[in-house]
Design an enzyme around this catalytic site. Sequence first.
Site, PDB file in Angstrom:
ATOM      1  N   GLU A   1     -76.449 -22.382 -50.303  1.00 36.68           N
ATOM      2  CA  GLU A   1     -76.335 -23.624 -49.546  1.00 36.68           C
ATOM      3  C   GLU A   1     -76.440 -23.347 -48.054  1.00 36.68           C
ATOM      4  OE1 GLU A   1     -72.474 -25.031 -50.510  1.00 36.68           O
ATOM      5  OE2 GLU A   1     -72.930 -25.399 -52.621  1.00 36.68           O
TER       6      GLU A   1
ATOM      7  N   CYS B   1     -69.927 -15.025 -53.676  1.00 35.91           N
ATOM      8  CA  CYS B   1     -69.095 -14.202 -52.799  1.00 35.91           C
ATOM      9  C   CYS B   1     -68.154 -13.371 -53.654  1.00 35.91           C
ATOM     10  CB  CYS B   1     -68.293 -15.085 -51.834  1.00 35.91           C
ATOM     11  SG  CYS B   1     -67.277 -14.148 -50.655  1.00 35.91           S
TER      12      CYS B   1
ATOM     13  N   CYS C   1     -67.959 -25.165 -48.720  1.00 37.30           N
ATOM     14  CA  CYS C   1     -68.955 -24.180 -49.103  1.00 37.30           C
ATOM     15  C   CYS C   1     -68.845 -23.846 -50.584  1.00 37.30           C
ATOM     16  CB  CYS C   1     -68.760 -22.918 -48.265  1.00 37.30           C
ATOM     17  SG  CYS C   1     -70.051 -21.722 -48.560  1.00 37.30           S
TER      18      CYS C   1
END
Length: 382
Positions: free
Chosen positions: A112, A132, A363
């Site tokens: 994104e 992540c 996020c």
Amino acid sequence: MTSLPLISVDPDARGRRPAMPPRHLADLDLPGRQALVAELGEPAFRAKQVSNHYFGRLVRDPAQMTDLPAATRERLAESLLPTLLTPVRELACDDGATRKALWRLHDGSLVESVLMGYPDRVTVCISSQAGCGMACPFCATGQAGLTRNLSTAEIVDQAVYLAGVAASGAVAGSPPRLSHVVFMGMGEPLANYTRVIAAIRRLVAPAPEGLGLSQRHITVSTVGLVPAIRRLASEDLSVTLALSLHAPDDDLRDELVPVNQRWKVSEVLDAAWDYAARTGRRVSIEYAMIKDVNDQPWRADLLGRLLAGKLAHVNLIPLNPTPGSRWDASPKPVEREFVRRLRDAGVSTTVRDTRGREIDGACGQLAAAEDRDTDPPREATA
């Protein structure tokens, strides 16, 4: 909220083995591009021409590169400008001033990036990894885990694409030129250190080498990878370091930011102060305000004592909860008291402008939603 066109993609791309993308001109410095063009049997100056289109004019379409011979346009574009990002979904809110893009990479990975327009600037928030690996429990990206690092060009291409959106005049009431880039999207930037540094150098180099942004307008976020922070201080870059602290005490930070189990608050802050001393740049302390978790007055006082007299600024972030999460944003009176205590301690403090809640602004939320939308039935998965 305005929903922009949804572009269909192959759902079977999900689950394929992650792999790095094809080489792109943004992966290379200008001499490297010239060498590649020479390998194609073209004069070296063609590299500068293509680079000027990409970084200077924000153009990818070979048909618009009319200073190139028609017979070689497609071949040069294929070799220097392979498609890295395929738009999956783009959403806009705040009267078009905030635009979030979800991209599918060549291997099916999702990332994104966000464009935010203000009266005096245009900022893009870009991703450095697909997913992540830092596992912060209140973060949608952290919940998804790490798929892979992005290439230098995949990082840069997000900024170049959104710079083109800004240049088109799509962000009303804002300048038409991208001015700020923050590495605060998906991923831990300093865990993809080499490619992130290369991407920064592309972003700040003047065209045709790069995008020509100011180093001081680049912000690199980290959860506190101490060796990488110290390495960044030696890069001779004037970028802003943003430290995602989220708790001033080790007991809580061990839970909220698991990497704290390796490098404690004191070690992380020492590295941040060394960075500030070497660069002269004020460190931004990022602190997500989480209801009944890290928003107690005594934690504000402790944070104030840790930061008092330091070259630092606190950026309080109202938590944008993710679906199904047990975490929620602190009430506004609690947030105001936290701010008051920090300022009373002499610490510069602001509350981040809240944007994009109605477009899965946190996020990782949009990627998670796309995953849910395209998940095959459980029986088929088995």
